[in-house]
Design a protein around this motif. Sequence first.
Motif, mmCIF file in Angstrom:
data_model
loop_
_atom_site.group_PDB
_atom_site.id
_atom_site.type_symbol
_atom_site.label_atom_id
_atom_site.label_comp_id
_atom_site.label_asym_id
_atom_site.label_seq_id
_atom_site.Cartn_x
_atom_site.Cartn_y
_atom_site.Cartn_z
ATOM 1 N N HIS A 14 0.811 -1.200 0.000
ATOM 2 C CA HIS A 14 0.000 0.000 0.000
ATOM 3 C C HIS A 14 0.854 1.263 0.000
ATOM 4 N N MET A 15 0.214 2.360 -0.370
ATOM 5 C CA MET A 15 0.836 3.675 -0.297
ATOM 6 C C MET A 15 0.512 4.306 1.053
ATOM 7 N N VAL A 16 1.388 5.197 1.499
ATOM 8 C CA VAL A 16 1.184 5.876 2.777
ATOM 9 C C VAL A 16 1.364 7.381 2.592
ATOM 10 N N ARG A 17 0.420 8.137 3.120
ATOM 11 C CA ARG A 17 0.547 9.587 3.216
ATOM 12 C C ARG A 17 0.210 9.980 4.649
ATOM 13 N N GLU A 18 0.697 11.118 5.089
ATOM 14 C CA GLU A 18 0.391 11.567 6.435
ATOM 15 C C GLU A 18 0.496 13.077 6.526
ATOM 16 N N PHE A 19 -0.176 13.629 7.534
ATOM 17 C CA PHE A 19 -0.066 15.053 7.821
ATOM 18 C C PHE A 19 -0.171 15.235 9.326
ATOM 19 N N ASP A 20 0.282 16.371 9.793
ATOM 20 C CA ASP A 20 0.356 16.650 11.223
ATOM 21 C C ASP A 20 -0.737 17.629 11.626
ATOM 22 N N VAL A 21 -1.380 17.344 12.743
ATOM 23 C CA VAL A 21 -2.354 18.279 13.327
ATOM 24 C C VAL A 21 -2.039 18.410 14.810
ATOM 25 N N ASP A 22 -1.589 19.563 15.215
ATOM 26 C CA ASP A 22 -1.311 19.855 16.632
ATOM 27 C C ASP A 22 -0.404 18.813 17.277
ATOM 28 N N GLY A 23 0.625 18.430 16.567
ATOM 29 C CA GLY A 23 1.603 17.515 17.128
ATOM 30 C C GLY A 23 1.239 16.046 17.043
ATOM 31 N N GLN A 24 0.098 15.729 16.443
ATOM 32 C CA GLN A 24 -0.274 14.334 16.231
ATOM 33 C C GLN A 24 -0.286 14.033 14.733
ATOM 34 N N THR A 25 -0.082 12.759 14.401
ATOM 35 C CA THR A 25 0.025 12.358 13.007
ATOM 36 C C THR A 25 -1.254 11.683 12.543
ATOM 37 N N ILE A 26 -1.791 12.164 11.429
ATOM 38 C CA ILE A 26 -2.914 11.501 10.757
ATOM 39 C C ILE A 26 -2.314 10.781 9.559
ATOM 40 N N LYS A 27 -2.369 9.466 9.600
ATOM 41 C CA LYS A 27 -1.749 8.635 8.567
ATOM 42 C C LYS A 27 -2.828 7.960 7.734
ATOM 43 N N PHE A 28 -2.567 7.840 6.447
ATOM 44 C CA PHE A 28 -3.499 7.142 5.547
ATOM 45 C C PHE A 28 -2.716 6.079 4.792
ATOM 46 N N VAL A 75 -0.842 8.757 16.953
ATOM 47 C CA VAL A 75 -1.104 8.480 15.537
ATOM 48 C C VAL A 75 -2.539 7.982 15.356
ATOM 49 N N TYR A 76 -3.213 8.490 14.332
ATOM 50 C CA TYR A 76 -4.489 7.944 13.865
ATOM 51 C C TYR A 76 -4.262 7.449 12.445
ATOM 52 N N THR A 77 -4.766 6.234 12.139
ATOM 53 C CA THR A 77 -4.489 5.621 10.840
ATOM 54 C C THR A 77 -5.768 5.252 10.100
ATOM 55 N N PHE A 78 -5.950 5.828 8.913
ATOM 56 C CA PHE A 78 -6.979 5.369 7.983
ATOM 57 C C PHE A 78 -6.438 4.136 7.260
ATOM 58 N N LEU A 79 -7.177 3.038 7.296
ATOM 59 C CA LEU A 79 -6.791 1.808 6.597
ATOM 60 C C LEU A 79 -7.699 1.660 5.388
ATOM 61 N N GLY A 80 -7.268 2.206 4.259
ATOM 62 C CA GLY A 80 -8.080 2.205 3.054
ATOM 63 C C GLY A 80 -7.740 1.049 2.131
ATOM 64 N N CYS A 81 -8.769 0.404 1.619
ATOM 65 C CA CYS A 81 -8.579 -0.662 0.626
ATOM 66 C C CYS A 81 -9.642 -0.483 -0.448
ATOM 67 N N TYR A 82 -9.251 0.155 -1.546
ATOM 68 C CA TYR A 82 -10.163 0.409 -2.652
ATOM 69 C C TYR A 82 -9.777 -0.510 -3.805
ATOM 70 N N MET A 83 -10.290 -1.726 -3.726
ATOM 71 C CA MET A 83 -9.917 -2.776 -4.669
ATOM 72 C C MET A 83 -11.166 -3.490 -5.160
ATOM 73 N N PRO A 84 -11.112 -4.109 -6.338
ATOM 74 C CA PRO A 84 -12.309 -4.778 -6.886
ATOM 75 C C PRO A 84 -12.728 -6.023 -6.130
ATOM 76 N N ASN A 85 -11.852 -6.569 -5.283
ATOM 77 C CA ASN A 85 -12.165 -7.821 -4.593
ATOM 78 C C ASN A 85 -12.712 -7.615 -3.190
ATOM 79 N N VAL A 86 -12.980 -6.366 -2.774
ATOM 80 C CA VAL A 86 -13.453 -6.123 -1.413
ATOM 81 C C VAL A 86 -14.962 -5.880 -1.417
ATOM 82 N N SER A 87 -15.526 -5.758 -0.224
ATOM 83 C CA SER A 87 -16.938 -5.406 -0.055
ATOM 84 C C SER A 87 -17.004 -4.027 0.594
ATOM 85 N N GLY A 88 -17.824 -3.154 0.061
ATOM 86 C CA GLY A 88 -17.871 -1.779 0.539
ATOM 87 C C GLY A 88 -18.286 -1.680 1.994
ATOM 88 N N ASP A 89 -17.537 -0.899 2.773
ATOM 89 C CA ASP A 89 -17.838 -0.777 4.199
ATOM 90 C C ASP A 89 -16.972 0.322 4.799
#
Length: 604
Positions: free
Chosen positions: A203-217, A256-270
């Motif tokens: 997977h790819m990873v991006r992140e940004f900082d908000v008030d000293g905490q990391t939001i990771k995707f 850290v807060y982490t979004f775990l994204g999986c946008y693939m044809p083999n998954v079920s939307g949720d």
Amino acid sequence: MKKLLLLVFTLVCFGCNDKSKSTSNTSKAESGSGDSQYSISFDNLAHHEANINITFSGLPSGHAEIRMPRSSPGRYAIHEFAKNVYNVKFTDAEGNALEAERPDPYSWAVKNHDGTVNVSYTLYANRADGTYSQIDETHAHLNMPATFMYAPSLANNDFKITFNLPEGLNWKVATQLKPLEDNTFMAEDLQYFMDSPTEISDHMVREFDVDGQTIKFALHHNGTAEEFDQYISDTEKIVLQQKVIFEELPKFDYGVYTFLGCYMPNVSGDGMEHRNSTILTSTRSLANGGQKRNLGTVSHEFFHCWNVERIRPASLEPFDFTKANMSGELWFAEGFTSYYDDLTMTRAGITSQEDYIKSLTGTFNYVWNFPGRQFFNPIEMSYQAPFVDAATAVDDINRNNTFISYYSYGSMLGLALDLSLREKGLNLDDYMKLVWETYGKPFKPYTVSDLHETLNTYAGKDFGDAFFNSYIYKSEMPDFQRLFKTVGVAMETDENKPAFGMRLRNNQIVSNTAIGSSAYDAGLEKGDKILKIDDVTISETSDVNTILNNGYKPQDTLKIIFERFGKTKETTLVLKSDPSYQIIPMTELSEDMTKNRASWLGKK
């Protein structure tokens, strides 16, 4: 959890807290230095199998109880994850085989152990969403209750897990679990472990900082880095607009807060929220509509890091993995979150104000016109969650007449409360902030009466009592016509438009007719095949709406010829007016309307 459209039902998710209780009454001091050590490997990806080994140490003497969860944080229905487990073997510390009895389908009673029980088994997993697990050549998508057994007597002790990654696939581990070394992670107890989904993929990873905490995707998708860059930019806008409501982010474990994204044809939307992370699954790629449409789930799930994960219903604390979990607060926990997900996207500039206002139409008509409110109030609708939240049954049900999703119902109540407060110079944002400061931030799980009392404190006893007594403890509907007008929004209906009151597919009624509708009063029901309306023969390609719009009007009487159980029958149907409304933005606004709408929908 993800807000689904209208009649698709989902539910809130449990998030562990360091002050939360355990499902076990055994404290760490009482259970000694025992722990649970897990190892998972993926040697049969093509056939969706994982090999799992667990060592439970420091077990109390006597029979050791080993369980597979029956429910998952964020789902209230029973799922019986043990159905996907096989090749189960138990040994002691010396490798000697241990005998295990099966007192029920989801647990094992291991005899004559020496304080250590080693467990090995094969897991079959082929559904990627917020509840289940999926293992294939593209990823290992792991929801812990669907994957791992546990020992209840060690519930308050440390959990460690090592992910043995297959070679040559460039897989990485994304999870809210605490990293130790290499691909080994830990959780402080059962609640946190089971609340920590994990995405293992290239997977790819991006992140940004908000008030000293990391939001990771962490995003597993087939798209480009440029598409992800745009997506993370919009995600940041949503996060910042939601932060304004509460004036702060929660204090995330490990920062850290982490979004775990999986946008693939083999998954079920949720979408499924957790304490410091969320699962996001969709078959829509960012290039194929997902760049905007998937963001609704991002917005919904992140709002949960306040509302549900920390502003926590007492009825869900702690989450019980042995049964269905029931809560009467879902109209607030999920419904108010559903109100804010689209609202904050509008404030972030991702959705236009005009589009947002028009989008209220579907949910409004569903809540306003469906007959379920005559049977249950919002609290009682929330109690239905174990029966609707991805639950399955083989017998017929009458849910479209008796149930309104607490997502939609609560969303409309949130809208009504917000607009009602704004008439008083107040707003829902500040009420939510007070709930956060009173119950969420100190992690003091709340009840419905707590929400009621907090509204009394914020807006006055007369206002709070009137709202809860009319719309929460009862199922009355607010005066939306008046409330919408204050922000320059109109409700329009066409009383001259007739409504048949049933859904047809290939000229057969496909759902129970709605109580009080024309079709219901005529005695028509699901399964009936419509053969003729007056003198017009109905075929599999006929459009009933076109027929009705060809000169018919409310109060007209129609002769219906239909087939039921192989016999031809006849009934008389009296057309009623279409009860649905269109919610539209007014174009000519007074100065007050303009100001009120900007305060409601404008960027904060």
